[in-house]
Design an enzyme around this catalytic site. Structure first.
Site: not given
Ligand code: CO8
Length: 259
Positions: A66, A109, A112, A132
């Site tokens: 998400a 997500g 999922e 999450e």
């Molecule tokens: N949301 C928004 N932006 C994101 C997300 C995300 N989930 N993941 C990555 N980005 C963005 C980063 O902020 C970054 O942007 P910027 O360059 O502007 O800072 C860009 O994408 C590149 O990301 P990274 O620099 O972090 O890239 P890396 O290669 O270093 O790392 C990772 C990759 C490991 C995937 C890392 O980006 C990460 O940990 N991302 C988050 C993963 C995460 O926690 N996902 C779960 C999210 S919660 C969810 O999905 C809940 C589902 C249920 C929905 C409920 C809705 C109400």
């Protein structure tokens, strides 16, 4: 095709392809993206020239979950009042088979979403996880339900409770989360081949099979078997059944009319 901001749409024969397209945010599933994706899925579902759908994030990343930036400032009541997961109900109503093609991260997500699809084809770079917990929330789009059914309780617990234990492509194959693993540059081609075979079969019958298999997740065995029995009775009512059986007896390929 309709022009969207966050997805790309194409067709290859009778296969519709949706590519998540927010590369700068690793295809994070923002509200606009889920709305556009569902909009196009509904269009493909209603299109008689489409028989199967592929959802992919391209060759680098499937989806990093998400859009976490949309979580800021949102509380429980905000989620209750404007449920950002309503699109998943629409997703469930799609009758045509959907194949997820996953390269790179399918996290939160993203994992999922892949599991909402009917099957998953993985590139060798695929990584599945539910991080999450690290945000102080839980997998809310099926992670605590579908992952258990796909990989069993112990693995699902480990993945969801740690947030750091991920599954790579080969392990995902071993646990039955994905159908097959391919080199990144070949996975789309492999999925397209399968989708093309599916799309060449009788459309109403394909829908009956998808509904019947999905029903098995909802009901006890006998109820599922009863449902399946009604479904085969329905299949016998199609023109495609007449054609399929006739073609077999005449030793030729069937030409389905999807009726
Ligand atoms: N949301 C928004 N932006 C994101 C997300 C995300 N989930 N993941 C990555 N980005 C963005 C980063 O902020 C970054 O942007 P910027 O360059 O502007 O800072 C860009 O994408 C590149 O990301 P990274 O620099 O972090 O890239 P890396 O290669 O270093 O790392 C990772 C990759 C490991 C995937 C890392 O980006 C990460 O940990 N991302 C988050 C993963 C995460 O926690 N996902 C779960 C999210 S919660 C969810 O999905 C809940 C589902 C249920 C929905 C409920 C809705 C109400």
């Amino acid at each position: 095709e309709h022009q969207y901001n966050t997805i790309l749409v194409e067709r290859v024969g009778r296969v519709g392809i949706i590519t998540l397209n927010r590369p700068k945010a690793l295809n994070a599933l923002c509200g606009e993206l889920t709305t556009e994706m569902l909009d196009q899925l509904v269009k493909f579902d209603a299109d008689i020239n489409i028989g199967a759908v592929i959802i992919t994030g391209g060759s680098k990343v499937f989806a990093a979950g998400a859009d976490i930036k949309e979580f800021e400032g949102k509380g429980m009541v905000d989620l209750m009042n404007k449920d950002s997961l309503n699109w998943t109900l629409g997703f469930k109503n799609i009758r045509k088979p959907i194949i997820a093609v996953v390269n790179g991260y399918a996290l939160g997500g993203g994992c999922e979403l892949a599991m909402m699809c009917d099957m998953i084809y993985a590139g060798e770079s695929a990584v599945f996880g539910q991080p999450e917990i690290k945000l102080g929330i839980i997998p809310g789009a099926g992670g605590t339900q579908r992952l258990v059914k796909a990989v069993g309780k112990s693995k699902a617990m480990e993945i969801c409770l740690t947030g750091t234990v991920n599954m790579k492509a080969q392990e995902a194959l071993q646990f039955g989360l994905v159908s097959s693993v391919h080199p990144v540059e070949k996975v789309m081609q492999a999925a397209l081949k399968t989708a093309t075979i599916i799309a060449s079969q009788s459309q109403p019958v394909i829908s009956l099979i998808k509904a019947s298999i999905n029903n098995s997740f909802e009901v006890p065995l006998q109820a599922g078997l009863d449902y399946e029995r009604k479904a085969i009775q329905m299949a016998f009512g199609t023109k495609d059944k007449i054609e399929g059986v006739k073609a077999f007896i005449e030793k030729r390929k069937p030409l389905f009319s999807h009726l």
